[in-house]
Design a protein around this motif. Sequence first.
Motif, mmCIF file in Angstrom:
data_model
loop_
_atom_site.group_PDB
_atom_site.id
_atom_site.type_symbol
_atom_site.label_atom_id
_atom_site.label_comp_id
_atom_site.label_asym_id
_atom_site.label_seq_id
_atom_site.Cartn_x
_atom_site.Cartn_y
_atom_site.Cartn_z
ATOM 1 N N LEU A 34 -1.600 -3.902 3.163
ATOM 2 C CA LEU A 34 -2.107 -2.460 3.890
ATOM 3 C C LEU A 34 -2.953 -2.422 5.536
ATOM 4 N N PHE A 35 -3.975 -3.537 5.132
ATOM 5 C CA PHE A 35 -4.598 -2.941 6.493
ATOM 6 C C PHE A 35 -4.090 -4.079 7.973
ATOM 7 N N THR A 36 -2.916 -4.987 7.646
ATOM 8 C CA THR A 36 -2.468 -6.033 8.615
ATOM 9 C C THR A 36 -1.021 -6.109 8.776
ATOM 10 N N SER A 37 -0.792 -5.070 7.979
ATOM 11 C CA SER A 37 0.668 -4.501 8.820
ATOM 12 C C SER A 37 1.300 -3.389 9.482
ATOM 13 N N GLY A 38 2.354 -3.480 9.734
ATOM 14 C CA GLY A 38 3.108 -2.527 10.544
ATOM 15 C C GLY A 38 3.564 -1.377 9.660
ATOM 16 N N ALA A 39 3.374 -0.109 10.230
ATOM 17 C CA ALA A 39 4.638 1.224 9.106
ATOM 18 C C ALA A 39 5.950 0.486 9.208
ATOM 19 N N LEU A 40 6.361 -0.640 9.638
ATOM 20 C CA LEU A 40 7.743 -1.028 9.031
ATOM 21 C C LEU A 40 7.531 -1.619 8.283
ATOM 22 N N PHE A 94 1.858 7.581 6.816
ATOM 23 C CA PHE A 94 2.531 7.465 5.427
ATOM 24 C C PHE A 94 3.614 7.970 5.333
ATOM 25 N N ARG A 95 3.774 9.097 5.861
ATOM 26 C CA ARG A 95 5.483 10.045 5.551
ATOM 27 C C ARG A 95 6.399 9.449 5.519
ATOM 28 N N PRO A 96 6.761 8.316 6.504
ATOM 29 C CA PRO A 96 8.240 7.335 6.890
ATOM 30 C C PRO A 96 7.872 6.728 5.519
ATOM 31 N N SER A 97 6.868 5.868 4.531
ATOM 32 C CA SER A 97 7.070 5.390 3.440
ATOM 33 C C SER A 97 6.807 5.811 2.422
ATOM 34 N N VAL A 98 6.699 7.416 2.438
ATOM 35 C CA VAL A 98 6.952 7.781 1.130
ATOM 36 C C VAL A 98 8.351 8.320 1.060
ATOM 37 N N LEU A 139 5.083 -1.551 6.067
ATOM 38 C CA LEU A 139 5.016 -0.972 4.743
ATOM 39 C C LEU A 139 5.931 -0.535 3.967
ATOM 40 N N CYS A 140 6.763 0.548 5.109
ATOM 41 C CA CYS A 140 7.688 1.017 3.573
ATOM 42 C C CYS A 140 9.029 -0.620 3.407
ATOM 43 N N LEU A 141 8.793 -1.200 4.156
ATOM 44 C CA LEU A 141 9.463 -2.498 3.744
ATOM 45 C C LEU A 141 8.816 -2.782 2.033
ATOM 46 N N MET A 142 7.396 -2.886 1.870
ATOM 47 C CA MET A 142 6.776 -3.278 0.640
ATOM 48 C C MET A 142 7.133 -2.342 -0.267
#
Length: 411
Positions: free
Chosen positions: A54-60, A268-272, A62-65
């Motif tokens: 969570l603290f080392t990855s980018g937004a994409l 976090f909105r895109p990852s929602v 995070l979305c894939l996770m």
Amino acid sequence: MTAFSLEPAQLAWCAELRTLAAERLRPLADKGEPGRVNRALVAELGSLGLLGRLFTSGALDLCLMRESLAYACTEAETALALQGLGAHPVHAYGTREQRARWLPRVADGTAIAAFALSEPGAGSDAAALELRAEPEARTEPEARTEPEARAEPESPRSEGPPAAPALAAAPDGPARWRLTGGKCWISNAPEADFYTVFARTTPGAGARGVTAFLVPADRPGLTGRGLDMLSPHPIGALDFDAVPVTSDDVLGEADRGFRVAMGTLNLFRPSVGAFAVGMAQAALDATLAHTAGRDAFGGKLKDLQAVAHQVAEMALRTEAARLMVHAAASAYDADAPEVPRRSAMAKLLATETAQYVVDAAVQLHGAGALQRGHLLEHLYREVRAPRIYEGASEVQRGVIAKELYARQEAR
């Protein structure tokens, strides 16, 4: 890499995450108690290294996770997302001491985080929040005995109306406030170990007078209670009865906490949306299997044109939502100026799409999909909330329109 394709390594990672979710996280989720933090599940997310990412990855990433976990285990996805939402402000805006104390424990799953923004009268309108951060009156310093001190004249006192109390602080010490009021609909409350709390430090200033505080759960005066919600994870209310905080607890800068909130939500909105896409894909795949195998009217369900067209529409909308989520996440990672608009579009489209796809899947499955324990019964309950939290669909439309008109006026 573009927003419209993934590298083979990313696709392989997503497949690995789906397998881990099904084999290692699903069994722990099944043992959890509804409405309570599943600490065993959170600890397993930590041991797998996913919370640390969570603290080392980018937004994409995070979305894939989130999409991959949601496909096989929505409880694991939500546990990961809530750790990120509550702890991201500490990661992005916290002091060295705050990060050192809390982030390692969040990453290994031994500390539960929560994001405390919403209030009974300030849900979608976050700038209207009323939790008060009231400055403590400055205490008089003890009399000094040095000759130089005795020789100094006293400061004249104003005879006019009393000024607002100064922030209490010893010389060179931290400013002090007392938090008074309540928060509501807070995920992981009242069981979190710390909260990112947004409080009003300047009355009447709207979004400009809000400060973000890191508040450990054991602070005196902080209590909470669970709410009976349509949710497998805990959602509760928090009561602040003169809870003490100091400038050492501030995340970012005083009176600039709205930036902390919006910066977190833009990530976090895109990852929602990715969470929603994961649920939609799970519902779509279940529908493909069901309609291909179910006998009906002398053939299979899939042979009926009405059914085939419905499934095609479900697939079309799911893929469109996924692409928009990836585009928004890529814009965030590239520090593009249109991030708020893209984030709002991604969350709006994906959550509304997931609601449509899951509902259509239930319709095509029939009554069996509404039995307790069926995948679609579970998804049907899970899919509703994302259209509300982190900005309801109506709020996202407002953000999109505001950004569009601002861009038009700037031409």
